[in-house]
Design a protein around this motif. Structure first.
Motif, PDB file in Angstrom:
ATOM      1  N   VAL A 237       0.866  -1.165   0.000  1.00  0.00           N
ATOM      2  CA  VAL A 237       0.000   0.000   0.000  1.00  0.00           C
ATOM      3  C   VAL A 237       0.910   1.225   0.000  1.00  0.00           C
ATOM      4  CG1 VAL A 237      -1.682   1.363   1.286  1.00  0.00           C
ATOM      5  CG2 VAL A 237      -1.960  -1.114   1.104  1.00  0.00           C
ATOM      6  N   ILE A 238       0.810   1.997  -1.063  1.00  0.00           N
ATOM      7  CA  ILE A 238       1.576   3.235  -1.207  1.00  0.00           C
ATOM      8  C   ILE A 238       0.672   4.369  -0.739  1.00  0.00           C
ATOM      9  CG2 ILE A 238       2.939   4.651  -2.767  1.00  0.00           C
ATOM     10  CD1 ILE A 238       3.907   1.730  -2.539  1.00  0.00           C
ATOM     11  N   TYR A 239       1.127   5.153   0.226  1.00  0.00           N
ATOM     12  CA  TYR A 239       0.286   6.210   0.780  1.00  0.00           C
ATOM     13  C   TYR A 239       1.022   7.544   0.730  1.00  0.00           C
ATOM     14  CZ  TYR A 239       3.248   5.872   4.923  1.00  0.00           C
ATOM     15  OH  TYR A 239       4.333   5.876   5.774  1.00  0.00           O
ATOM     16  N   SER A 240       0.274   8.618   0.942  1.00  0.00           N
ATOM     17  CA  SER A 240       0.842   9.962   0.919  1.00  0.00           C
ATOM     18  C   SER A 240       0.981  10.490   2.337  1.00  0.00           C
ATOM     19  CB  SER A 240      -0.050  10.900   0.100  1.00  0.00           C
ATOM     20  OG  SER A 240      -0.173  10.444  -1.229  1.00  0.00           O
ATOM     21  N   ALA A 241       2.041  11.276   2.558  1.00  0.00           N
ATOM     22  CA  ALA A 241       2.320  11.835   3.880  1.00  0.00           C
ATOM     23  C   ALA A 241       2.753  13.285   3.744  1.00  0.00           C
ATOM     24  CB  ALA A 241       3.406  11.019   4.581  1.00  0.00           C
ATOM     25  N   CYS A 242       2.774  13.984   4.898  1.00  0.00           N
ATOM     26  CA  CYS A 242       3.011  15.422   4.964  1.00  0.00           C
ATOM     27  C   CYS A 242       1.734  16.123   4.459  1.00  0.00           C
ATOM     28  CB  CYS A 242       4.242  15.826   4.169  1.00  0.00           C
ATOM     29  SG  CYS A 242       4.635  17.585   4.221  1.00  0.00           S
ATOM     30  N   GLY A 243       1.672  17.418   4.481  1.00  0.00           N
ATOM     31  CA  GLY A 243       0.480  18.106   4.035  1.00  0.00           C
ATOM     32  C   GLY A 243       0.387  18.154   2.524  1.00  0.00           C
ATOM     33  N   SER A 244      -0.798  17.878   1.984  1.00  0.00           N
ATOM     34  CA  SER A 244      -0.970  17.911   0.530  1.00  0.00           C
ATOM     35  C   SER A 244      -0.771  19.307  -0.032  1.00  0.00           C
ATOM     36  CB  SER A 244      -2.357  17.383   0.148  1.00  0.00           C
ATOM     37  OG  SER A 244      -3.374  18.171   0.748  1.00  0.00           O
ATOM     38  N   TRP A 245      -0.759  20.307   0.833  1.00  0.00           N
ATOM     39  CA  TRP A 245      -0.546  21.699   0.438  1.00  0.00           C
ATOM     40  C   TRP A 245       0.934  22.102   0.552  1.00  0.00           C
ATOM     41  CZ3 TRP A 245      -3.341  19.677   4.396  1.00  0.00           C
ATOM     42  CH2 TRP A 245      -2.773  19.766   5.674  1.00  0.00           C
ATOM     43  N   ASP A 246       1.791  21.166   1.024  1.00  0.00           N
ATOM     44  CA  ASP A 246       3.208  21.449   1.247  1.00  0.00           C
ATOM     45  C   ASP A 246       4.092  20.851   0.162  1.00  0.00           C
ATOM     46  OD1 ASP A 246       3.092  22.805   3.797  1.00  0.00           O
ATOM     47  OD2 ASP A 246       2.576  20.868   4.695  1.00  0.00           O
ATOM     48  N   ASP A 247       5.265  21.468  -0.053  1.00  0.00           N
ATOM     49  CA  ASP A 247       6.244  20.915  -0.979  1.00  0.00           C
ATOM     50  C   ASP A 247       6.670  19.506  -0.597  1.00  0.00           C
ATOM     51  OD1 ASP A 247       6.141  23.359  -2.240  1.00  0.00           O
ATOM     52  OD2 ASP A 247       8.250  23.876  -1.922  1.00  0.00           O
ATOM     53  N   CYS A 248       6.623  19.184   0.710  1.00  0.00           N
ATOM     54  CA  CYS A 248       7.124  17.901   1.198  1.00  0.00           C
ATOM     55  C   CYS A 248       6.148  16.748   0.997  1.00  0.00           C
ATOM     56  CB  CYS A 248       7.485  18.003   2.674  1.00  0.00           C
ATOM     57  SG  CYS A 248       6.071  18.394   3.743  1.00  0.00           S
TER      58      CYS A 248
ATOM     59  N   SER B 275       4.675  13.551  -0.132  1.00  0.00           N
ATOM     60  CA  SER B 275       5.513  12.477  -0.646  1.00  0.00           C
ATOM     61  C   SER B 275       4.834  11.136  -0.405  1.00  0.00           C
ATOM     62  CB  SER B 275       6.892  12.516   0.024  1.00  0.00           C
ATOM     63  OG  SER B 275       6.753  12.512   1.440  1.00  0.00           O
ATOM     64  N   LEU B 276       5.487  10.062  -0.832  1.00  0.00           N
ATOM     65  CA  LEU B 276       4.904   8.730  -0.738  1.00  0.00           C
ATOM     66  C   LEU B 276       5.680   7.845   0.218  1.00  0.00           C
ATOM     67  CD1 LEU B 276       4.122   7.953  -4.506  1.00  0.00           C
ATOM     68  CD2 LEU B 276       2.585   8.911  -2.760  1.00  0.00           C
ATOM     69  N   GLY B 277       4.932   7.092   1.040  1.00  0.00           N
ATOM     70  CA  GLY B 277       5.493   6.064   1.903  1.00  0.00           C
ATOM     71  C   GLY B 277       4.945   4.704   1.517  1.00  0.00           C
ATOM     72  N   ILE B 278       5.401   3.660   2.194  1.00  0.00           N
ATOM     73  CA  ILE B 278       5.013   2.298   1.828  1.00  0.00           C
ATOM     74  C   ILE B 278       4.817   1.433   3.058  1.00  0.00           C
ATOM     75  CG2 ILE B 278       7.431   1.563   1.571  1.00  0.00           C
ATOM     76  CD1 ILE B 278       6.520  -0.275  -0.717  1.00  0.00           C
TER      77      ILE B 278
ATOM     78  N   THR C 231      -0.430  -6.554  12.859  1.00  0.00           N
ATOM     79  CA  THR C 231       0.918  -7.130  12.889  1.00  0.00           C
ATOM     80  C   THR C 231       1.279  -7.825  11.571  1.00  0.00           C
ATOM     81  OG1 THR C 231       0.174  -9.234  13.838  1.00  0.00           O
ATOM     82  CG2 THR C 231       0.735  -7.457  15.373  1.00  0.00           C
ATOM     83  N   SER C 232       0.295  -8.004  10.678  1.00  0.00           N
ATOM     84  CA  SER C 232       0.588  -8.582   9.362  1.00  0.00           C
ATOM     85  C   SER C 232       1.310  -7.595   8.448  1.00  0.00           C
ATOM     86  CB  SER C 232      -0.706  -9.042   8.681  1.00  0.00           C
ATOM     87  OG  SER C 232      -1.322 -10.097   9.391  1.00  0.00           O
ATOM     88  N   TRP C 233       1.233  -6.317   8.794  1.00  0.00           N
ATOM     89  CA  TRP C 233       1.765  -5.271   7.931  1.00  0.00           C
ATOM     90  C   TRP C 233       3.144  -4.830   8.400  1.00  0.00           C
ATOM     91  CZ3 TRP C 233      -0.914  -3.569   3.663  1.00  0.00           C
ATOM     92  CH2 TRP C 233      -2.263  -3.972   3.574  1.00  0.00           C
ATOM     93  N   TRP C 234       4.075  -4.720   7.465  1.00  0.00           N
ATOM     94  CA  TRP C 234       5.360  -4.082   7.755  1.00  0.00           C
ATOM     95  C   TRP C 234       5.318  -2.658   7.199  1.00  0.00           C
ATOM     96  CZ3 TRP C 234       7.720  -2.189   3.501  1.00  0.00           C
ATOM     97  CH2 TRP C 234       7.451  -2.788   2.263  1.00  0.00           C
ATOM     98  N   ALA C 235       6.206  -1.820   7.681  1.00  0.00           N
ATOM     99  CA  ALA C 235       6.248  -0.432   7.231  1.00  0.00           C
ATOM    100  C   ALA C 235       7.689   0.042   7.118  1.00  0.00           C
ATOM    101  CB  ALA C 235       5.487   0.467   8.203  1.00  0.00           C
ATOM    102  N   LYS C 236       7.952   0.836   6.098  1.00  0.00           N
ATOM    103  CA  LYS C 236       9.228   1.523   5.959  1.00  0.00           C
ATOM    104  C   LYS C 236       8.991   2.970   6.392  1.00  0.00           C
ATOM    105  CE  LYS C 236      12.701   2.992   2.562  1.00  0.00           C
ATOM    106  NZ  LYS C 236      12.662   4.401   3.038  1.00  0.00           N
ATOM    107  N   ASP C 237       9.390   3.296   7.597  1.00  0.00           N
ATOM    108  CA  ASP C 237       9.056   4.596   8.171  1.00  0.00           C
ATOM    109  C   ASP C 237      10.260   5.510   8.363  1.00  0.00           C
ATOM    110  OD1 ASP C 237       6.266   4.540   8.367  1.00  0.00           O
ATOM    111  OD2 ASP C 237       6.326   3.325  10.184  1.00  0.00           O
ATOM    112  N   ASP C 238      11.407   5.142   7.777  1.00  0.00           N
ATOM    113  CA  ASP C 238      12.583   5.987   7.932  1.00  0.00           C
ATOM    114  C   ASP C 238      12.610   7.148   6.942  1.00  0.00           C
ATOM    115  OD1 ASP C 238      12.932   4.346   5.753  1.00  0.00           O
ATOM    116  OD2 ASP C 238      15.027   3.848   6.178  1.00  0.00           O
ATOM    117  N   GLY C 239      11.662   7.174   6.011  1.00  0.00           N
ATOM    118  CA  GLY C 239      11.589   8.265   5.046  1.00  0.00           C
ATOM    119  C   GLY C 239      10.764   7.883   3.845  1.00  0.00           C
ATOM    120  N   PRO C 240      10.476   8.830   2.953  1.00  0.00           N
ATOM    121  CA  PRO C 240       9.648   8.557   1.773  1.00  0.00           C
ATOM    122  C   PRO C 240      10.351   7.642   0.777  1.00  0.00           C
ATOM    123  CG  PRO C 240       9.862  10.928   2.199  1.00  0.00           C
ATOM    124  CD  PRO C 240      10.884  10.248   3.031  1.00  0.00           C
ATOM    125  N   ILE C 241       9.548   6.996  -0.066  1.00  0.00           N
ATOM    126  CA  ILE C 241      10.101   6.233  -1.180  1.00  0.00           C
ATOM    127  C   ILE C 241       9.961   7.000  -2.497  1.00  0.00           C
ATOM    128  CG2 ILE C 241       9.745   3.994  -0.091  1.00  0.00           C
ATOM    129  CD1 ILE C 241       7.289   3.671  -1.955  1.00  0.00           C
TER     130      ILE C 241
END
Length: 399
Positions: free
Chosen positions: A283-294, A296-299, A313-323
């Motif tokens: 699941v690719i999701y968006s983070a930061c404010g949609s009105w901001d330059d930042c 971006s997409l996470g996974i 607990t079935s889900w893993w996450a990469k939370d160290d930064g955007p992809i």
């Protein structure tokens, strides 16, 4: 690569396919080869084509492709971003009957769709209006084909407050035509009736799940999480919602890149979209404010086919930064969807705006680029291209 209308992008790999001449060659071919990104997309690398048999009056062709792609009639060498003229956001693109359909958030707040023979070119194409109502302001519509009908899911504000925004489901009037009109069937929600936007559908182990961006309660108005619930059918959900991702760490501290720098009360997880590669589900999701330059997409993801998506607990996450994030050319890169071209090359479709342009919703434009996969099977997205930067054209079907 195989894409079903209104469903998540999936991949399959093989080097041997059979087609029926009377309904397949050449414009119906959908090869399932793995395609290296270095190959030109309009080249034909047929290792061997042989007539093998005539069965029941139908001539059969067998074709061998060695990590190659067939010619699909697109002669353009390049394309440029943006691919649609004007201020549009939250692009949902899918392929149906060898045609690409684009459904963004519309400036007039209704539901409209664009139709093109080319994934990377919607310039000069007029939209078809499918639905509107007085004072409507529908966000992020997505069209899915479920049980023989087209359905659109989008968020409407049903009250005076932003927290009154919930996902509505709209029914298409013609299963053979995504551009036919829609009827609003009302809200699709879990019993809590909380804020719910940016809804999408996960097909997993012969079940359908609804994934969306929501808030903890009507009183907590600035932090968005990702939720999931099983679907009973296209218009109803089963049971309570389950949170599968948060902009907070388990200790309660913030994942800073997922928070708006211009309005620091806003932690944002939104715009979830399903992307599959073999038996891996992302699941690719968006983070930061949609009105901001930042923006971006996470996974997050499920590794395997026998997990319970309703178990956090079935889900893993990469939370160290955007992809996928902005650069010194293009910023605000978020709310993506995924499709394939005629050669089954995967493309990410997203909105963004030029670096240095005014931040905010008034600058967003629809853009697209091809991508490939990392050795571990996760998506490898490119750097966002700049305005008018020439990119290899997507393959289209012979007309």
């Amino acid at each position: 690569m195989v894409e079903k209308p209104g469903c998540a992008l999936t991949t399959e790999k093989t080097k041997w396919n059979k087609w029926s001449l009377d309904n397949a060659w050449p414009h119906k071919i959908r090869p399932y080869t793995s395609i290296p990104s270095s190959l030109p997309r309009t080249s034909l690398f047929v290792m061997a084509i042989s007539l093998l048999a005539t069965v029941g009056g139908t001539l059969l062709l067998h074709a061998w492709f060695s990590d190659a792609i067939p010619f699909h009639g697109r002669q353009d060498a390049t394309y440029v971003n943006p691919i649609l003229d004007g201020n549009y956001a939250d692009p949902w693109m899918f392929q149906f009957n060898e045609t690409w359909y684009l459904m963004p958030t519309m400036p007039d707040g209704g539901v409209s769709i664009f139709k093109s023979d080319h994934l990377d070119n919607f310039h000069g194409i007029a939209s078809t209006k499918l639905w509107t109502q007085d004072h409507s302001n529908l966000w992020a519509p997505e069209m899915h084909f479920i049980d023989g009908n087209w359905y659109v899911y989008g968020a409407l504000q049903d009250g005076d407050l932003d927290s009154d925004r919930r996902t509505h489901v709209l029914l298409g009037s013609d299963p053979n035509d995504p551009t036919a009109g829609l009827t609003d069937l009302g809200v699709i929600t879990t019993p809590d009736t909380n804020y719910a936007i940016d809804s999408t559908i996960l097909d997993y182990n012969d079940k359908k799940y609804f994934i969306w961006s929501g808030k903890e309660s009507p009183e907590t108005d600035t932090v968005q999480y990702l939720y999931i619930a099983e679907m009973a059918n296209a218009t109803h959900l089963l049971g309570e919602r389950v949170m599968i991702h948060s902009p907070y760490w388990p200790d309660g501290s913030r994942k800073e890149w997922q928070w708006s720098p211009s309005n620091t009360a806003y932690g944002v997880n939104e715009g979830p979209e399903v992307l599959k590669n073999g038996d891996q589900t992302f699941v690719i999701y968006s983070a930061c404010g949609s009105w901001d330059d930042c923006y971006s997409l996470g996974i997050i993801g499920l590794n395997g086919t026998n997990l319970d998506p309703l178990d956090p607990t079935s889900w893993w996450a990469k939370d160290d930064g955007p992809i996928f994030q902005g650069n010194n050319k293009t910023v605000g890169t978020g709310h993506a969807s995924f499709t394939t071209d005629a050669a089954n090359v995967p493309f990410i479709v997203y909105h963004g705006w030029d670096y240095g342009a005014p931040a905010g919703w008034g600058s967003r434009e629809v853009r697209t680029q091809s991508f490939d996969w990392n050795p571990d099977g996760t998506p490898r997205f490119p750097e966002p291209a700049g305005r008018d930067e020439e990119l290899p054209a997507a393959a289209s079907y012979v007309r």
